[in-house]
Write an enzyme that holds these catalytic residues in place. Structure first.
Site, mmCIF file in Angstrom:
data_model
loop_
_atom_site.group_PDB
_atom_site.id
_atom_site.type_symbol
_atom_site.label_atom_id
_atom_site.label_comp_id
_atom_site.label_asym_id
_atom_site.label_seq_id
_atom_site.Cartn_x
_atom_site.Cartn_y
_atom_site.Cartn_z
ATOM 1 N N GLN A 1 6.687 3.825 11.625
ATOM 2 C CA GLN A 1 7.294 3.597 10.314
ATOM 3 C C GLN A 1 6.878 4.643 9.273
ATOM 4 O O GLN A 1 7.230 4.506 8.103
ATOM 5 C CB GLN A 1 7.017 2.182 9.824
ATOM 6 C CG GLN A 1 5.573 1.883 9.445
ATOM 7 C CD GLN A 1 5.352 0.381 9.233
ATOM 8 O OE1 GLN A 1 5.379 -0.409 10.163
ATOM 9 N NE2 GLN A 1 5.147 -0.012 7.984
ATOM 10 N N SER B 1 -1.935 -3.511 -3.354
ATOM 11 C CA SER B 1 -1.407 -2.704 -2.259
ATOM 12 C C SER B 1 -2.552 -1.872 -1.691
ATOM 13 O O SER B 1 -3.427 -1.419 -2.444
ATOM 14 C CB SER B 1 -0.326 -1.754 -2.788
ATOM 15 O OG SER B 1 -0.114 -0.688 -1.889
ATOM 16 N N SER B 2 -2.520 -1.675 -0.388
ATOM 17 C CA SER B 2 -3.563 -0.837 0.219
ATOM 18 C C SER B 2 -3.529 0.566 -0.373
ATOM 19 O O SER B 2 -4.547 1.242 -0.465
ATOM 20 C CB SER B 2 -3.352 -0.751 1.732
ATOM 21 O OG SER B 2 -3.417 -2.052 2.269
ATOM 22 N N LYS C 1 6.345 -8.572 -2.103
ATOM 23 C CA LYS C 1 6.191 -7.239 -2.680
ATOM 24 C C LYS C 1 7.059 -6.242 -1.919
ATOM 25 O O LYS C 1 7.657 -5.353 -2.509
ATOM 26 C CB LYS C 1 4.735 -6.791 -2.643
ATOM 27 C CG LYS C 1 4.607 -5.381 -3.127
ATOM 28 C CD LYS C 1 3.196 -4.985 -3.345
ATOM 29 C CE LYS C 1 3.146 -3.501 -3.464
ATOM 30 N NZ LYS C 1 3.334 -2.844 -2.168
ATOM 31 N N MET D 1 -1.230 -3.982 8.335
ATOM 32 C CA MET D 1 -1.718 -2.674 8.771
ATOM 33 C C MET D 1 -3.183 -2.507 8.356
ATOM 34 O O MET D 1 -3.696 -1.390 8.315
ATOM 35 C CB MET D 1 -0.853 -1.556 8.196
ATOM 36 C CG MET D 1 0.587 -1.655 8.691
ATOM 37 S SD MET D 1 1.488 -0.096 8.683
ATOM 38 C CE MET D 1 1.449 0.310 6.965
ATOM 39 N N GLY D 2 -3.848 -3.627 8.048
ATOM 40 C CA GLY D 2 -5.272 -3.575 7.712
ATOM 41 C C GLY D 2 -5.528 -3.150 6.281
ATOM 42 O O GLY D 2 -4.645 -3.213 5.435
ATOM 43 N N ASN D 3 -6.793 -2.761 6.019
ATOM 44 C CA ASN D 3 -7.261 -2.485 4.642
ATOM 45 C C ASN D 3 -6.930 -3.702 3.758
ATOM 46 O O ASN D 3 -6.259 -3.603 2.736
ATOM 47 C CB ASN D 3 -6.630 -1.205 4.076
ATOM 48 C CG ASN D 3 -7.307 -0.796 2.772
ATOM 49 O OD1 ASN D 3 -6.676 -0.607 1.753
ATOM 50 N ND2 ASN D 3 -8.618 -0.691 2.802
ATOM 51 N N GLY E 1 5.069 -10.718 2.612
ATOM 52 C CA GLY E 1 4.972 -10.743 1.153
ATOM 53 C C GLY E 1 6.261 -10.274 0.487
ATOM 54 O O GLY E 1 6.954 -9.400 0.993
ATOM 55 N N HIS F 1 -3.263 -9.887 1.025
ATOM 56 C CA HIS F 1 -3.183 -10.229 2.455
ATOM 57 C C HIS F 1 -3.833 -11.587 2.710
ATOM 58 O O HIS F 1 -3.330 -12.391 3.493
ATOM 59 C CB HIS F 1 -3.941 -9.204 3.308
ATOM 60 C CG HIS F 1 -3.333 -7.841 3.338
ATOM 61 N ND1 HIS F 1 -3.940 -6.753 2.750
ATOM 62 C CD2 HIS F 1 -2.198 -7.383 3.903
ATOM 63 C CE1 HIS F 1 -3.193 -5.679 2.950
ATOM 64 N NE2 HIS F 1 -2.135 -6.029 3.647
HETATM 65 O O1 PAF Z 1 4.072 -4.642 5.557
HETATM 66 C C1 PAF Z 1 3.340 -4.124 6.431
HETATM 67 O O2 PAF Z 1 2.112 -4.117 6.330
HETATM 68 C C2 PAF Z 1 3.983 -3.483 7.655
HETATM 69 O O3 PAF Z 1 5.214 -2.914 7.324
HETATM 70 C C3 PAF Z 1 4.123 -4.452 8.846
HETATM 71 C C4 PAF Z 1 5.071 -5.601 8.514
HETATM 72 C C5 PAF Z 1 2.773 -5.003 9.235
HETATM 73 C C6 PAF Z 1 4.714 -3.712 10.045
HETATM 74 O O4 PAF Z 1 3.902 -2.646 10.433
#
Ligand code: PAF
Length: 279
Positions: A57, A182-183, A146, A26-28, A144, A33
């Site tokens: 989500q 974590s972001s 986590k 989800m970036g950041n 991950g 990552h």
């Molecule tokens: O773990 C995440 O960053 C998100 O839940 C994912 C797997 C990219 C789905 O949006």
């Protein structure tokens, strides 16, 4: 690195690739990552990453709007990692019409722990992951540890739908003081950031107690939650579970040394952090 937002263009670009390794995000992006990108590279070629903040989500009172979006920085980091394609769809690209078909994880896994405190979360995760897999068609995908429950649910979904994607688990990346990257760590104030490693320290203490032979699981969980609360945390759970299915261990499981894991979610100020440790 090619940056692609349309599903059709992505499919054109990846046509004929037989060993695509995929890392959805989800970036950041942080070092955690980037470690997933490096692991992906060891398992496939080309590496495709995605950045998509998935509205499905997030609960109505959660941080969808303020979730950190750092697209320019993320691009720079992915380029340095040698990522071949960044798939960065807009909401209109990925959800051109309301996403009425959903993946519903089984309740015994989807409605416990994170699923209990974030209703609908795993439905949103599995729905977007299935859709991203359909777009990228990866041979392998990296997630991950986590997000241990997420990893297990995605693994089970992939197996039950016979998706041609191997799920690879990556170890949690931690700061030197133990805090899992974590972001959402960016929400922490300076004083909260110095308190935050306590969460991992508590997991270590619980894991050590179990290894030392203390098998009063509910007492260990309760004491750990009390300790966190006394330091200003608002814990949702500290829970010792079986690694195989995330169900609570029975006395027999404990007697037979069933592999365990301790998982936690707790709020520090407005920031909700999760972490876990295999025992
Ligand atoms: O773990 C995440 O960053 C998100 O839940 C994912 C797997 C990219 C789905 O949006």
């Amino acid at each position: 690195m090619k940056i692609i937002s349309s599903i059709d263009e992505l499919r054109d670009q990846l046509r004929g690739q037989l060993r695509t390794a995929f890392v959805p995000t989800m970036g950041n992006l942080h070092e955690g990552h980037l470690s997933l990108m490096r692991l992906a590279r060891r398992h496939g070629d080309p590496v495709v990453a995605s950045i998509f903040v998935n509205r499905l989500q997030f609960g109505p009172n959660e941080d969808f709007e303020k979730y950190p979006r750092t697209f320019a920085d993320d691009i720079e980091k992915l380029e340095k990692e040698g990522v071949y394609v960044l798939f960065a769809p807009t909401e209109r690209d990925l959800y051109p019409e309301p996403q009425e078909f959903r993946v519903q994880p089984p309740s015994d896994l989807g409605n416990i722990l994170e699923g209990e405190f974030r209703p609908g979360f795993f439905n949103g995760v599995t729905t977007v992951v299935l859709k991203l897999f359909s777009c990228v068609q990866p041979s392998v995908a990296v997630f991950g540890k986590k997000d241990y429950q997420q990893l297990m649910i995605i693994r089970n979904m992939t197996r039950q739908f016979a998706l041609p994607t191997e799920i690879i688990a990556a170890e949690t990346w931690r700061a030197d003081d133990g805090l899992a990257l974590s972001s959402r760590n960016t929400y922490l104030s300076v004083s909260e950031r110095s308190e935050a490693p306590t969460l991992y320290a508590e997991l270590q203490a619980v894991a050590q107690a179990v290894r030392d032979g203390n098998l009063d699981v509910s007492m260990l969980e309760k004491k750990s939650m009390q300790k966190l609360a006394s330091r200003g945390w608002n814990p949702d759970y500290v829970s010792i579970r079986k690694r195989s299915d995330l169900q609570p261990p029975t006395a027999d499981d404990l007697a037979q040394n069933e592999p365990l894991i301790v998982l936690t979610a707790a709020k520090l100020g407005v920031t909700r952090l999760i972490d876990n440790l295999e025992i």
